[in-house]
Design an enzyme around this catalytic site. Structure first.
Site, short mmCIF file in Angstrom:
data_model
loop_
_atom_site.label_atom_id
_atom_site.label_comp_id
_atom_site.label_asym_id
_atom_site.label_seq_id
_atom_site.Cartn_x
_atom_site.Cartn_y
_atom_site.Cartn_z
N PRO A 23 60.19 26.46 54.72
CA PRO A 23 58.99 27.27 54.63
C PRO A 23 57.71 26.47 54.40
CG PRO A 23 60.36 27.52 52.67
CD PRO A 23 61.18 26.77 53.69
N ASN A 24 56.68 26.92 55.07
CA ASN A 24 55.31 26.40 54.95
C ASN A 24 55.10 25.03 55.59
OD1 ASN A 24 54.23 28.67 53.45
ND2 ASN A 24 55.55 27.99 51.79
N ARG A 31 47.66 22.43 55.17
CA ARG A 31 48.12 22.79 53.83
C ARG A 31 47.97 21.62 52.87
NH1 ARG A 31 54.50 22.85 52.38
NH2 ARG A 31 54.29 23.76 50.32
N TYR A 36 50.13 16.60 51.23
CA TYR A 36 51.06 16.51 52.36
C TYR A 36 50.52 15.73 53.56
CZ TYR A 36 53.54 20.05 49.67
OH TYR A 36 54.20 20.71 48.68
N ASN A 87 64.12 18.90 55.39
CA ASN A 87 63.09 19.13 54.38
C ASN A 87 63.09 20.64 54.17
OD1 ASN A 87 60.91 19.51 52.74
ND2 ASN A 87 59.49 18.25 53.93
N ALA A 90 60.18 24.64 49.70
CA ALA A 90 60.41 25.25 48.38
C ALA A 90 61.85 25.72 48.19
CB ALA A 90 59.45 26.42 48.19
N GLU A 111 68.14 14.37 52.87
CA GLU A 111 67.09 15.26 52.34
C GLU A 111 65.78 14.49 52.31
OE1 GLU A 111 68.11 16.68 48.43
OE2 GLU A 111 66.06 17.38 48.03
N HIS A 113 61.48 14.70 51.54
CA HIS A 113 60.27 15.37 51.05
C HIS A 113 59.09 14.46 51.34
CE1 HIS A 113 62.68 18.36 49.12
NE2 HIS A 113 63.46 17.38 48.69
N ARG A 120 55.52 15.58 40.45
CA ARG A 120 54.84 16.88 40.50
C ARG A 120 55.36 17.82 39.41
NH1 ARG A 120 54.67 18.90 46.49
NH2 ARG A 120 53.08 20.26 45.52
C1 DQA Z 1 58.19 19.47 49.93
C2 DQA Z 1 58.15 19.55 48.41
C3 DQA Z 1 58.48 20.96 47.93
O1 DQA Z 1 58.43 21.02 46.51
C4 DQA Z 1 57.47 21.94 48.49
O2 DQA Z 1 57.80 23.26 48.10
C5 DQA Z 1 57.32 21.84 49.95
C6 DQA Z 1 57.30 20.52 50.59
C7 DQA Z 1 57.71 18.09 50.45
O3 DQA Z 1 57.92 17.82 51.62
O4 DQA Z 1 57.09 17.33 49.70
O5 DQA Z 1 57.11 22.84 50.65
O6 DQA Z 1 59.52 19.65 50.35
#
Ligand code: DQA
Length: 158
Positions: A23-24, A31, A36, A87, A90, A111, A113, A120
């Site tokens: 998501p997102n 964003r 990011y 990735n 959230a 995994e 990020h 954070r």
């Molecule tokens: C994320 C880190 C997560 O905590 C966050 O909710 C994201 C992006 C990252 O790529 O740093 O949506 O996965």
């Protein structure tokens, strides 16, 4: 008699690696760029395609804002893909369903990020999916996806 060396399938026979974004992550570039970065998801995918080609790997992508769609794709990956770069956004910090799907897929998963989740908020320090991952890369921006592809290429060549 000497044991026969396991045959390593040529790259052309290896199923593509799946790069999954949760998501997102479709909002990358717009964003919170201070966290990011300014690259879009299209940019990240293009860089992954170039790296996968260099490594002799096929690559497939899915971004979804829906947990169930991510679970469905991980289930399909069991048959269709050789490894997973994920990735989960959230859902990393909430989803037992993604953990179960990754365990059921029985594929090497890395995994990723973009941000360093350990620098954070405390709620980002725990990942439900890490126990199903061969490795975790955090904080290196989009380079993390390329490093994950490199790691999978090595694992799959074994
Ligand atoms: C994320 C880190 C997560 O905590 C966050 O909710 C994201 C992006 C990252 O790529 O740093 O949506 O996965």
């Amino acid at each position: 008699m000497a044991a026969k060396a396991a045959r390593r399938p040529p790259a052309s026979e290896t199923k593509p690696v799946l790069v999954l974004n949760g998501p997102n992550l479709n909002m990358l570039g717009k964003r919170q760029p201070e966290i990011y970065g300014r690259e879009t998801l299209v940019d990240v995918e293009a860089a992954c395609r170039t790296e996968a080609k260099r490594l002799g790997l096929g690559v497939e992508f899915l971004q979804s804002n829906h947990e169930g769609a991510l679970v469905d794709r991980i289930q399909a990956a069991r048959e269709q893909n050789s490894g997973i770069v994920i990735n989960a956004g959230a859902y990393t910090h909430t989803s037992v369903a993604l953990l179960d799907a990754l365990n059921a897929a029985e594929l090497p998963a890395v995994e990723v990020h973009l941000s360093n989740i350990y620098k954070r908020e405390a709620f980002r320090h725990h990942s439900y999916i890490s126990p199903a991952a061969v490795g975790v890369i955090a904080g290196l921006g989009s380079q993390g996806y390329l490093l994950a592809l490199q790691a999978l290429a090595r694992l799959l060549a074994r």
